[in-house]
Write an enzyme that holds these catalytic residues in place. Structure first.
Site, PDB file in Angstrom:
ATOM      1  N   ASP A 166       0.848  -1.201   0.000  1.00 39.01           N
ATOM      2  CA  ASP A 166       0.000   0.000   0.000  1.00 39.01           C
ATOM      3  C   ASP A 166       0.883   1.251   0.000  1.00 39.01           C
ATOM      4  O   ASP A 166       0.617   2.228  -0.700  1.00 39.01           O
ATOM      5  CB  ASP A 166      -0.905  -0.005   1.237  1.00 39.01           C
ATOM      6  CG  ASP A 166      -1.671  -1.309   1.355  1.00 39.01           C
ATOM      7  OD1 ASP A 166      -2.572  -1.539   0.542  1.00 39.01           O
ATOM      8  OD2 ASP A 166      -1.339  -2.115   2.250  1.00 39.01           O
ATOM      9  N   HIS A 205      -4.219  -3.738   6.451  1.00 40.72           N
ATOM     10  CA  HIS A 205      -3.991  -3.971   5.023  1.00 40.72           C
ATOM     11  C   HIS A 205      -5.309  -4.440   4.415  1.00 40.72           C
ATOM     12  O   HIS A 205      -5.601  -5.630   4.371  1.00 40.72           O
ATOM     13  CB  HIS A 205      -2.901  -5.008   4.761  1.00 40.72           C
ATOM     14  CG  HIS A 205      -2.915  -5.453   3.315  1.00 40.72           C
ATOM     15  ND1 HIS A 205      -2.549  -4.618   2.293  1.00 40.72           N
ATOM     16  CD2 HIS A 205      -3.324  -6.596   2.724  1.00 40.72           C
ATOM     17  CE1 HIS A 205      -2.718  -5.245   1.141  1.00 40.72           C
ATOM     18  NE2 HIS A 205      -3.199  -6.446   1.370  1.00 40.72           N
TER      19      HIS A 205
HETATM   20  P1  NAX Z   1      -1.479 -18.443  -4.144  1.00 42.51           P
HETATM   21  O1  NAX Z   1      -2.820 -19.058  -3.967  1.00 42.51           O
HETATM   22  O2  NAX Z   1      -0.878 -18.360  -5.508  1.00 42.51           O
HETATM   23  O3  NAX Z   1      -0.439 -19.221  -3.226  1.00 42.51           O
HETATM   24  C1  NAX Z   1      -0.688 -19.526  -1.879  1.00 42.51           C
HETATM   25  C2  NAX Z   1       0.172 -20.717  -1.518  1.00 42.51           C
HETATM   26  O4  NAX Z   1       0.044 -20.918  -0.107  1.00 42.51           O
HETATM   27  C3  NAX Z   1      -0.270 -22.020  -2.196  1.00 42.51           C
HETATM   28  O5  NAX Z   1       0.872 -22.685  -2.722  1.00 42.51           O
HETATM   29  C4  NAX Z   1      -0.890 -22.807  -1.059  1.00 42.51           C
HETATM   30  O6  NAX Z   1      -0.739 -24.228  -1.212  1.00 42.51           O
HETATM   31  C5  NAX Z   1      -0.093 -22.284   0.133  1.00 42.51           C
HETATM   32  N1  NAX Z   1      -0.707 -22.510   1.446  1.00 42.51           N
HETATM   33  C6  NAX Z   1      -2.016 -22.435   1.790  1.00 42.51           C
HETATM   34  N2  NAX Z   1      -2.179 -22.740   3.074  1.00 42.51           N
HETATM   35  C7  NAX Z   1      -0.956 -23.002   3.574  1.00 42.51           C
HETATM   36  C8  NAX Z   1      -0.473 -23.389   4.854  1.00 42.51           C
HETATM   37  N3  NAX Z   1      -1.309 -23.599   5.858  1.00 42.51           N
HETATM   38  N4  NAX Z   1       0.859 -23.563   5.008  1.00 42.51           N
HETATM   39  C9  NAX Z   1       1.694 -23.387   3.978  1.00 42.51           C
HETATM   40  N5  NAX Z   1       1.299 -23.043   2.737  1.00 42.51           N
HETATM   41  C10 NAX Z   1      -0.004 -22.847   2.543  1.00 42.51           C
HETATM   42  O7  NAX Z   1      -1.589 -16.999  -3.469  1.00 42.51           O
HETATM   43  P2  NAX Z   1      -0.642 -15.723  -3.648  1.00 42.51           P
HETATM   44  O8  NAX Z   1      -1.119 -14.921  -4.792  1.00 42.51           O
HETATM   45  O9  NAX Z   1       0.770 -16.161  -3.622  1.00 42.51           O
HETATM   46  O10 NAX Z   1      -1.017 -14.878  -2.333  1.00 42.51           O
HETATM   47  C11 NAX Z   1      -0.711 -15.358  -1.052  1.00 42.51           C
HETATM   48  C12 NAX Z   1      -1.355 -14.506   0.024  1.00 42.51           C
HETATM   49  O11 NAX Z   1      -0.907 -13.174  -0.030  1.00 42.51           O
HETATM   50  C13 NAX Z   1      -2.884 -14.417  -0.091  1.00 42.51           C
HETATM   51  O12 NAX Z   1      -3.439 -14.594   1.209  1.00 42.51           O
HETATM   52  C14 NAX Z   1      -3.105 -13.002  -0.565  1.00 42.51           C
HETATM   53  O13 NAX Z   1      -4.382 -12.528  -0.190  1.00 42.51           O
HETATM   54  C15 NAX Z   1      -2.002 -12.293   0.141  1.00 42.51           C
HETATM   55  N6  NAX Z   1      -1.623 -10.942  -0.350  1.00 42.51           N
HETATM   56  C16 NAX Z   1      -1.269 -10.008   0.563  1.00 42.51           C
HETATM   57  C17 NAX Z   1      -0.832  -8.742   0.225  1.00 42.51           C
HETATM   58  C18 NAX Z   1      -0.420  -7.738   1.261  1.00 42.51           C
HETATM   59  O14 NAX Z   1      -0.133  -6.603   0.868  1.00 42.51           O
HETATM   60  N7  NAX Z   1      -0.377  -8.036   2.555  1.00 42.51           N
HETATM   61  C19 NAX Z   1      -0.776  -8.333  -1.200  1.00 42.51           C
HETATM   62  C20 NAX Z   1      -0.755  -9.479  -2.154  1.00 42.51           C
HETATM   63  C21 NAX Z   1      -1.587 -10.687  -1.780  1.00 42.51           C
HETATM   64  O15 NAX Z   1      -2.906 -10.470  -2.224  1.00 42.51           O
END
Ligand code: NAX
Length: 326
Positions: A159, A187
């Protein structure tokens, strides 16, 4: 040469992981003279994909990449780590209520907080990226009573960087010249990008822009809607920019922000009317491996209301998961 530092990344098979790991291995996180060992955590069904990413890491022949561990066990992933970047989280699926999403993530971050408590280095620095990032970071902190609360943080830097870029374009100045920008709160679209103290070469940014209506009607809503705009355009959520923000956040925390303000979600000390412990975005200056909150800023009626809205949202999230922490 230096001893490798251990960096855990969760959700390593995901799209942020794919944008993040290569930059860490390249030295963008901890410096061009600092070897790293990566500990990669993901769910069991995602481990084949993690192995594929590691094949590509191998194929880059990064001089600073000292080794890689792949696991689906949080305790193994966090063993002796200096840095933990918690990206993996449960996304909202069709028909899932907000409360269900909070609960599903609360379970993940309780387990991971406990595992950090048990096995991470006592000097570990934890960044939570996975959403709802502030509340997930709060849960991990509460689940790790033997680690200092100051070890836990949530990512507001995306952000912050989005806001910097929009302000620089509007004022027609280079991004690097803008100082004293703050992003307050959660966030989420309620976060408050606050340009009121920002300067460029000692001049007030608000005077350079000279358009308060643009700040309220365009800038603040556009920073809030940026994530949705990326999804609309790309068909997928922000990944490279999120990974870049995670790098910026941790690098500044470890190596210092050079006197500049940066925004981090950190446990409140009770200042600015935010109850103690709430994981809240605030401006900080990083130096010597720790952050110091920028103190003594004042709020007008508009900015006070913005802070209240984002705090109310965080309080609501905290209440929704409180029973799981008892
Ligand atoms: P993806 O769905 O591409 O990847 C997530 C990965 O996490 C997958 O490989 C999944 O198997 C794994 N996973 C799920 N549960 C797990 C657990 N208990 N232990 C270990 N691994 C686990 O998502 P991606 O686009 O990489 O985004 C990841 C996260 O970042 C999401 O929650 C998203 O909302 C968040 N974001 C946060 C942002 C921020 O500014 N704070 C911005 C970007 C993003 O949207």
């Amino acid at each position: 040469s230096k001893t490798p530092m251990r960096v855990a990344v969760t959700g390593a098979a995901g799209q942020i992981g794919y944008a993040l790991l290569f930059r860490i291995a390249n030295g963008d996180l901890l410096g061009k003279d600092q070897p790293v060992h990566l500990n990669l955590l993901d769910l069991p069904q995602a481990l084949p994909a993690v192995k594929g990413v590691v094949m590509e890491l191998d194929d880059c022949a990064f001089p600073l990449l000292a080794g890689v561990t792949i696991t689906d066990q949080p305790k193994e992933a966090f063993k002796d780590v200096d840095i933990a970047i918690l990206v993996g989280a449960r996304p909202r699926s069709k028909g899932m209520e907000r409360a269900d999403l909070l609960t599903a993530n609360a379970e993940i971050f309780t387990v991971q907080g406990k595992a950090l408590n048990e096995s991470a280095k006592r000097s570990v620095k934890v960044l939570v990226v996975g959403n709802p990032a502030n509340t997930n970071a709060y849960i991990a902190m509460k689940s790790a009573p033997d680690l200092p609360a100051s070890a836990f943080s949530a990512m507001l830097r995306l952000d912050h960087n989005r806001a910097l870029s929009m302000l620089a374009a509007k004022a027609k100045v280079p991004v690097a010249e803008i100082e004293k920008l703050a992003v307050w709160g959660n966030h989420s679209p309620t976060m408050y990008p606050d340009h009121r103290y920002a300067t460029v070469g000692g001049k007030k940014l608000s005077e350079l822009i000279g358009d308060e209506a643009w700040i309220k009607d365009t800038f603040i809503p556009d920073v809030a809607k940026r994530g949705a705009a990326i999804i609309e355009a790309r068909g997928q959520s922000s990944a490279a920019s999120a990974a870049n923000a995670a790098i910026d956040h941790v690098r500044d925390w470890v190596l210092g922000s050079d006197g500049k303000w940066v925004s981090m979600g950190i446990p409140s000390d009770g200042s600015y009317g935010v109850p103690e412990g709430v994981m809240f975005g605030v401006p900080v200056i990083c130096s010597g491996g720790s952050y110091t909150r920028v103190e003594g800023l004042s709020f007008d009626a508009f900015s006070q209301e913005k802070v209240k809205v984002t705090l109310d949202e965080l309080n609501g999230e905290r209440e929704a998961i409180a029973h799981l922490l008892a």
